[in-house]
Design a protein around this motif. Sequence first.
Motif, mmCIF file in Angstrom:
data_model
loop_
_atom_site.group_PDB
_atom_site.id
_atom_site.type_symbol
_atom_site.label_atom_id
_atom_site.label_comp_id
_atom_site.label_asym_id
_atom_site.label_seq_id
_atom_site.Cartn_x
_atom_site.Cartn_y
_atom_site.Cartn_z
ATOM 1 N N PHE A 44 37.016 36.558 43.814
ATOM 2 C CA PHE A 44 37.437 35.394 43.037
ATOM 3 C C PHE A 44 36.864 35.440 41.625
ATOM 4 O O PHE A 44 37.549 35.093 40.657
ATOM 5 N N LYS A 45 35.607 35.892 41.501
ATOM 6 C CA LYS A 45 35.007 36.012 40.168
ATOM 7 C C LYS A 45 35.715 37.079 39.344
ATOM 8 O O LYS A 45 35.904 36.924 38.135
ATOM 9 N N HIS A 46 36.125 38.170 40.003
ATOM 10 C CA HIS A 46 36.901 39.194 39.296
ATOM 11 C C HIS A 46 38.219 38.611 38.808
ATOM 12 O O HIS A 46 38.677 38.901 37.699
ATOM 13 N N LEU A 47 38.828 37.784 39.650
ATOM 14 C CA LEU A 47 40.108 37.169 39.305
ATOM 15 C C LEU A 47 39.966 36.242 38.101
ATOM 16 O O LEU A 47 40.807 36.253 37.191
ATOM 17 N N LEU A 48 38.903 35.456 38.087
ATOM 18 C CA LEU A 48 38.644 34.566 36.951
ATOM 19 C C LEU A 48 38.367 35.366 35.682
ATOM 20 O O LEU A 48 38.864 35.028 34.603
ATOM 21 N N ALA A 49 37.558 36.401 35.826
ATOM 22 C CA ALA A 49 37.244 37.243 34.660
ATOM 23 C C ALA A 49 38.506 37.887 34.109
ATOM 24 O O ALA A 49 38.699 37.971 32.886
ATOM 25 N N LEU A 50 39.374 38.341 35.009
ATOM 26 C CA LEU A 50 40.619 38.980 34.599
ATOM 27 C C LEU A 50 41.499 38.010 33.810
ATOM 28 O O LEU A 50 42.183 38.407 32.866
ATOM 29 N N GLY A 51 41.468 36.742 34.185
ATOM 30 C CA GLY A 51 42.274 35.741 33.493
ATOM 31 C C GLY A 51 41.675 35.245 32.197
ATOM 32 O O GLY A 51 42.335 34.508 31.457
ATOM 33 N N ARG A 52 40.426 35.626 31.901
ATOM 34 C CA ARG A 52 39.745 35.229 30.655
ATOM 35 C C ARG A 52 39.939 33.723 30.398
ATOM 36 O O ARG A 52 40.407 33.300 29.339
ATOM 37 N N VAL A 53 39.525 32.956 31.381
ATOM 38 C CA VAL A 53 39.778 31.511 31.361
ATOM 39 C C VAL A 53 39.069 30.793 30.212
ATOM 40 O O VAL A 53 39.460 29.679 29.845
ATOM 41 N N LYS A 54 38.046 31.417 29.638
ATOM 42 C CA LYS A 54 37.337 30.739 28.542
ATOM 43 C C LYS A 54 38.256 30.476 27.347
ATOM 44 O O LYS A 54 38.051 29.530 26.578
ATOM 45 N N PHE A 55 39.298 31.315 27.192
ATOM 46 C CA PHE A 55 40.220 31.108 26.078
ATOM 47 C C PHE A 55 41.161 29.921 26.313
ATOM 48 O O PHE A 55 41.840 29.482 25.392
ATOM 49 N N LEU A 56 41.195 29.412 27.547
ATOM 50 C CA LEU A 56 42.062 28.275 27.847
ATOM 51 C C LEU A 56 41.508 26.961 27.294
ATOM 52 O O LEU A 56 42.185 25.936 27.335
ATOM 53 N N LEU A 57 40.278 26.990 26.795
ATOM 54 C CA LEU A 57 39.679 25.767 26.255
ATOM 55 C C LEU A 57 40.377 25.303 24.980
ATOM 56 O O LEU A 57 40.334 24.117 24.628
ATOM 57 N N TYR A 58 41.019 26.226 24.268
ATOM 58 C CA TYR A 58 41.546 25.911 22.948
ATOM 59 C C TYR A 58 42.969 25.342 22.985
ATOM 60 O O TYR A 58 43.297 24.424 22.241
ATOM 61 N N SER A 59 43.825 25.883 23.857
ATOM 62 C CA SER A 59 45.239 25.482 23.820
ATOM 63 C C SER A 59 45.465 23.983 24.058
ATOM 64 O O SER A 59 46.364 23.405 23.418
#
Length: 344
Positions: free
Chosen positions: A7-22
């Motif tokens: 699950f952590k690999h999946l989150l890392a792959l999605g680079r969710v930190k960039f979702l904070l801006y949209s």
Amino acid sequence: MTTPSPFKHLLALGRVKFLLYSPILYTVGAIIPTVSGGAIDASRFIHGVLFTWITHLMTHYCNEYYDLEPDRANASPSPWTGGSRVLVKGLMEPRSSLRIAYGLAAVSLVLALLMPTPSARLLCLGAIFFSWEYSAPPLKLEALGLGEFTVTLVLNTLVPLLGYCLQSGGLQPHILLLVLIPLGIIEYIRMMVMNMADWESDATTWKKTLVVRIGIERAVKIHGIGMVAAYLSLIPLYLVGVPGVVLLAVATTAFMGLRYAWQLQQGAWKKKETMWIIPYVASTHNGLGGSAALIGMILLKPGFSFFALELFPLYLYLGGFILLSTLARRKRKQASATPLDMTT
């Protein structure tokens, strides 16, 4: 040492930190019809945020798959550039990333077709198309030198227009939409910075970004001109009637932007250690620019509530910033402690 979960690999792959801006840019558009009074329509707001997030996430998984070759060629990635490294390290199968992207694309399409107005549906379909074609064939827009333009078109134009359209019921002109001009310039040159960090490795692959095509030195000069132009544009915007409180809020981010732009002009792009930091600074500056514009619009509204929907992306951005900073400090402490632990 514990092994990271799938699950952590999946989150890392999605680079969710960039979702904070949209969501910030989405809300910049959504709040405009309500600045003279009234509340944001919650159901439409949530519908638009979900579409924006799913489409943004789709882009990351798609990009991870199609950018695998240039990411493998990148010997000096940073936490903000060079991809997530999940596929490069073999932690997940590349096809898994593409399958997830297809699944998210299907969800995005459903959310787009369920939009309440034809103009909103059209904006959504445009966002899906350009987000996918950013790195995917047949267009691979990033490899044509159009990556910066594509990101700016989607995140700084289509996304806020979607927020505006859902709350206003259409795309009639509004003076506050002009605030998207300086924010769009800042986004464009921020994406140039991201590509500056990877330009050497990108040049050895098919990924001929704008920075590769025009050369790093010219790209740095254009970045500096763009940063100055973004803030100088606030003057004519004020003269044509954009409220001063909004422009003043955006102007508070000028020092940060001009400072790192000056560092690039002075040759910071030549140093690997500096180019680890500047993409983070550029991304933070970008997020703060959108946040400042949103705060300025919130100040225009009569009345104030800490529970207003328009404050949601600001709380999210602040919380995400604190969380990422905490995790980064913890990681640095663990890294510094590792040599000592090995000797005990």
